[in-house]
Design a protein around this motif. Structure first.
Motif, short mmCIF file in Angstrom:
data_model
loop_
_atom_site.label_atom_id
_atom_site.label_comp_id
_atom_site.label_asym_id
_atom_site.label_seq_id
_atom_site.Cartn_x
_atom_site.Cartn_y
_atom_site.Cartn_z
N SER A 197 44.53 37.12 58.79
CA SER A 197 44.70 37.06 60.08
C SER A 197 45.88 36.07 60.55
O SER A 197 46.09 35.21 59.73
CB SER A 197 43.39 36.71 61.03
OG SER A 197 43.11 35.47 60.70
N THR A 198 46.77 36.25 61.42
CA THR A 198 47.99 35.51 61.60
C THR A 198 47.67 34.84 63.26
O THR A 198 47.64 35.80 64.04
CB THR A 198 49.10 36.32 61.54
OG1 THR A 198 48.97 36.72 60.12
CG2 THR A 198 50.30 35.49 61.81
N SER A 199 48.00 33.75 63.34
CA SER A 199 47.97 33.28 64.53
C SER A 199 49.40 32.80 64.97
O SER A 199 50.08 32.11 64.11
CB SER A 199 47.12 31.98 64.86
OG SER A 199 47.38 31.23 66.07
N MET A 200 49.94 33.18 66.00
CA MET A 200 51.50 32.75 66.30
C MET A 200 51.41 32.02 67.74
O MET A 200 51.06 32.50 68.54
CB MET A 200 52.10 34.13 66.68
CG MET A 200 52.24 34.69 65.20
SD MET A 200 53.60 36.10 65.39
CE MET A 200 52.56 37.39 65.92
N LYS A 255 48.49 49.38 63.61
CA LYS A 255 48.14 48.39 64.61
C LYS A 255 46.98 48.03 64.92
O LYS A 255 46.16 47.18 65.34
CB LYS A 255 49.12 48.54 65.78
CG LYS A 255 48.98 49.57 66.86
CD LYS A 255 49.91 49.70 67.79
CE LYS A 255 50.05 51.00 68.84
NZ LYS A 255 50.22 52.24 68.01
N GLU A 256 45.99 49.39 64.97
CA GLU A 256 44.53 49.23 65.47
C GLU A 256 43.59 48.10 64.46
O GLU A 256 42.70 47.65 64.77
CB GLU A 256 43.88 50.70 65.38
CG GLU A 256 44.21 51.45 66.30
CD GLU A 256 45.83 51.99 66.21
OE1 GLU A 256 46.28 52.12 64.99
OE2 GLU A 256 46.44 52.66 67.16
N VAL A 257 44.05 47.99 63.17
CA VAL A 257 43.54 46.97 62.37
C VAL A 257 44.00 45.64 62.30
O VAL A 257 43.37 44.79 61.61
CB VAL A 257 43.23 47.74 60.71
CG1 VAL A 257 42.53 49.19 61.00
CG2 VAL A 257 44.57 47.78 60.33
N LEU A 258 44.89 45.46 62.92
CA LEU A 258 45.82 44.03 62.76
C LEU A 258 44.85 43.02 63.30
O LEU A 258 44.39 43.22 64.70
CB LEU A 258 47.22 44.17 63.41
CG LEU A 258 48.33 44.85 62.87
CD1 LEU A 258 49.40 44.77 63.94
CD2 LEU A 258 48.49 44.41 61.40
N THR A 259 44.81 41.65 62.84
CA THR A 259 43.80 40.78 63.49
C THR A 259 44.87 39.56 63.44
O THR A 259 45.72 39.33 62.56
CB THR A 259 42.45 40.58 62.64
OG1 THR A 259 42.93 40.10 61.31
CG2 THR A 259 41.63 41.73 62.44
N GLY A 260 44.67 38.87 64.65
CA GLY A 260 45.38 37.57 64.91
C GLY A 260 45.31 37.08 66.36
O GLY A 260 44.71 37.75 66.96
N GLU A 284 44.29 48.92 74.66
CA GLU A 284 44.31 50.28 74.32
C GLU A 284 44.94 50.39 72.85
O GLU A 284 44.60 51.61 72.34
CB GLU A 284 45.40 51.08 75.27
CG GLU A 284 44.57 51.01 76.93
CD GLU A 284 45.39 51.13 77.96
OE1 GLU A 284 46.67 51.52 77.63
OE2 GLU A 284 45.29 51.36 78.98
N ASN A 285 45.74 49.49 72.40
CA ASN A 285 46.26 49.82 71.06
C ASN A 285 46.08 49.05 70.02
O ASN A 285 46.21 49.32 69.03
CB ASN A 285 47.87 49.93 71.38
CG ASN A 285 48.16 51.02 72.25
OD1 ASN A 285 48.34 52.11 71.78
ND2 ASN A 285 48.56 50.57 73.55
N VAL A 286 45.85 47.59 70.38
CA VAL A 286 45.61 46.73 69.28
C VAL A 286 44.30 45.87 69.59
O VAL A 286 44.23 44.53 69.69
CB VAL A 286 46.68 45.55 69.01
CG1 VAL A 286 46.97 44.84 67.74
CG2 VAL A 286 48.24 46.13 69.49
N PRO A 287 43.20 46.60 69.34
CA PRO A 287 42.11 46.20 70.05
C PRO A 287 41.36 44.95 69.30
O PRO A 287 40.62 44.27 70.05
CB PRO A 287 41.04 47.51 69.87
CG PRO A 287 41.47 48.15 68.53
CD PRO A 287 43.15 47.86 68.74
#
Lengths: 544, 130
Positions: A146-149, A173-178, A214-217
């Protein structure tokens, strides 16, 4: 022995001649007893972890289930330099990434901008286009980390770049965490990285809220940050009150943009400071959880319990570090880290001892990471949930901070809400005043800072190693930007920027347009510049 | 009556860390100086321009972003070009010792680092102007 007898004995004895108060200027009693928690009701005020009002923690298991994420904020030089540092941190047991961008990037400017001179790669990593993001995350699997920006006015662009890097790695994108920080309100109040005026900034934020829901839940869309408010000089109380007030303002704007509260509130997270007064900090985190839950339930009528949660990251206080006797900063940071853990943080950054001089060296940052590992594995602090729950002192302080926070909410309300209060300079004045008062209290020795106004030593040259950012970084970064601009399809870039401009004008969601620009390797400066033409720029009220 | 010392506090570049600059501005104001604070994100050119127009004795620059080795020399240079070398340049921020030495050689009069008490800065300014 009754309390009266103790009181009488106490009053006949001598107290140390100092001002017993915390950093919020709350007077501290010599002793706390059940009398200080008279109306205490366990289930109403505390309840069990993972249960409303979440005073004891947001999950039923807390650190018995999983330790907090050890996430050191890091970035410097070129994307390649930072990519190497990430790999080093991951090798030494860090469990999440946190990207520090340089000033030009934070401000939506390219490395070749006149205002970027001398700043490229200095305070963080320089990102101009998607190419730089590809290098930054090279060899780092985005589905596993997971990435924090820490990015605000150009948050939409950096999130878009991250999404496209994911696409290229085959990660949907649905599985990206951050997390993106994306908290503009505290920028106007404290951190002072802005481009557009508040209203268009809030529109970009609500576009992100909608797109992500809707896209990056799994993405945390705003990290509502008290950290910078505190670093700019506020007290713990002001940090707490202003941060939560900002949070509710995002809720208001989201609802106004037509989003049902439960579609976006669960993805909001928080970011707090951990400063010098140990118990005050712990009480602050506990009060934050309880206050947020109460209003989300009673005022905003959220139904999803996830909307009630203050999930938060903590960073130890940079402003509490001293240039004098820098090794002492290791110890300061350890206490502050422990306070964050006792307060139930979800992730933690511990500062390095050398940060009043420069960005940290590998050795310094490893000691900082080891500090967290010591707290986790040696102190026993993670063995039980909310170990200070029920302490007469901590509960009384938690109640007091809650009460004073509601007083600040009333004050902000009378100014017309957070955005009008920013325009009137309310927060800026409050914070500047606290910073100045704190400085004066140090000079009058009402408050102490070891090595600065107490136990100071003759100044001698410090003997710790410092990180240097070579001047070539700026030259190299400008060269690679030039190369990208030459190699990309410039007519496509132009086309996508025109579409972005149209979306800004007609109110269409900006995120899909920004993604198109990013895919064509538009620069950050081009995208932000396009929006600036439509939205205008912010002018700060000058207050000191 | 003696003319008040005039000082311009500037925040050059993109650095938004204005806590120090504001605390110093307030302390200098309370010490009886005329203080002009530029606000954030100033180009070196506009700081020098403002300093000349406001006829200040001193420019105090606050830089915490690591850009000090670019910005201080630029300000010194611009003051020379505008025949305003009589304006003294001092500064403060996150600046390592070895850079301080170089900056002093370039013509910066003094750099204050974190932890410097405000009264030390006030005394210093009084000592160099009077």
């Amino acid at each position: 022995m009754s309390k009266d007898i103790w009181k009488e004995k106490f009053s006949k004895l001598k107290e140390r001649d100092i001002n017993f108060s915390n950093l919020s200027k709350i007077k501290i009693n010599p002793l706390y007893t059940p009398d200080d928690n008279k109306d205490f009701d366990y289930e109403k005020d505390l309840n069990y972890p993972g249960e409303y009002p979440y005073t004891r923690g947001v999950q039923p298991t807390m650190y018995r289930g999983r330790l907090w994420t050890m996430r050191q904020f890091s970035g410097f030089g070129t994307p390649k330099d930072t990519n190497n540092r990430y790999k080093y941190l991951l090798k030494h047991g860090q469990t999440g990434l946190s990207v520090a961008f340089d000033f030009p990037t934070l401000y939506g400017k390219d490395s070749d901008d006149p205002l970027a001179q001398g700043e490229v790669g200095k305070c963080g990593v320089a990102i101009d286009t998607l190419r730089d993001m590809e290098i930054l995350f090279d060899g780092i699997p985005l589905e596993k980390i997971s990435t924090s920006m820490t990015i605000n006015p150009p948050a939409a662009m950096l999130l878009a770049m991250y999404i496209v890097v994911g696409e290229k790695q085959g990660v949907p994108k649905e599985v990206l965490t951050g997390t993106i920080q994306n908290d503009m309100l505290k920028e106007y109040q404290a951190q002072k990285t802005w481009i557009y005026p508040p209203e268009p900034s809030m529109r970009i934020i609500t576009d992100i809220l909608k797109y992500c829901s809707e896209n990056v839940p799994k993405w945390n869309t705003i990290s509502i940050s008290g950290y910078h408010i505190r670093e700019a000089g506020s007290t713990a109380l002001q940090e707490l009150a202003f941060t939560l007030a900002n949070g509710y303002t995002y809720i208001d704007y989201g609802i106004k943009a037509g989003l049902p509260v439960d579609t976006f509130a669960p993805r909001l997270s928080f970011f707090f400071n951990s400063h010098l007064d140990f118990f005050e900090e712990i009480a602050k985190y506990r009060a934050a959880r309880r206050i947020w839950a109460k209003l989300m339930k009673d005022k905003y009528h959220a139904q999803n319990p996830k909307s009630y949660l203050v999930r938060f990251h903590t960073q130890t206080a940079g402003c509490s570090l001293t240039a004098q006797q820098p090794e002492n900063n290791i110890i300061r940071t350890a206490f502050q880290g422990l306070a964050a853990v006792l307060g139930g943080t979800q992730s933690l950054h511990t500062n390095s001892m050398d940060e009043t001089y420069a960005l940290p060296t590998e050795k310094a940052v490893k000691i900082a990471l080891r500090t967290q590992q010591l707290i986790a594995y040696e102190t026993g602090a993670a063995n039980t949930i909310d170990p200070l729950g029920g302490s007469y002192y901590v509960e009384a302080l938690t109640d007091k901070l809650e009460k004073l926070t509601f007083e600040y909410f009333d004050k902000i309300e009378t100014l017309g809400g957070v955005v009008p209060a920013i325009e009137k300079g309310f927060f800026q004045r409050e914070i500047s005043r606290s910073a100045y008062e704190y400085q004066k209290s140090l000079e009058k020795k009402e408050k102490f800072h070891i090595g600065v106004n107490l136990f100071n030593e003759e100044e001698k040259n410090i003997d710790i190693e410092l990180l240097k950012i070579p001047e070539e970084v700026e030259i190299d970064q400008k060269k690679s930007l030039k190369k990208v601009k030459k190699e990309r399809n410039n007519s496509k870039v132009k086309e996508t920027l025109i579409k972005l401009r149209e979306a800004a004008e007609n109110g269409e969601n900006l995120m899909p347009r920004i993604l198109d620009c990013v895919r064509e390797y538009s620069t950050l400066g081009e995208m932000c510049g396009t929006l600036k033409e439509v939205f205008g720029v912010y002018k700060e009220p000058i207050i000191f | 009556m003696e003319k008040k010392i005039r000082i311009l506090i500037g925040k050059p570049g993109l650095d938004g860390h204005d806590r120090g600059a504001k605390v110093i501005a307030a302390a200098l104001r309370d010490a009886g100086f005329e203080v002009i604070y530029t606000g954030l994100h100033q180009l070196s050119e506009s700081i020098v321009e403002a300093a000349i127009q406001e006829d200040v004795d001193i420019i105090g620059l606050s830089i915490l972003s690591g850009a000090h080795m670019t910005i201080f020399p630029k300000i010194i240079d611009l003051l020379k070009q505008k025949n305003a070398e009589h304006i003294i340049v001092i500064g403060g921020g996150i600046i390592p010792e070895e850079d301080i030495k170089k900056l002093i050689q370039m013509g910066v009069k003094r750099i204050f680092t974190p932890g410097a008490p405000t009264n030390e800065i006030v005394d210093y300014i009084n000592s160099i102007i009077h």
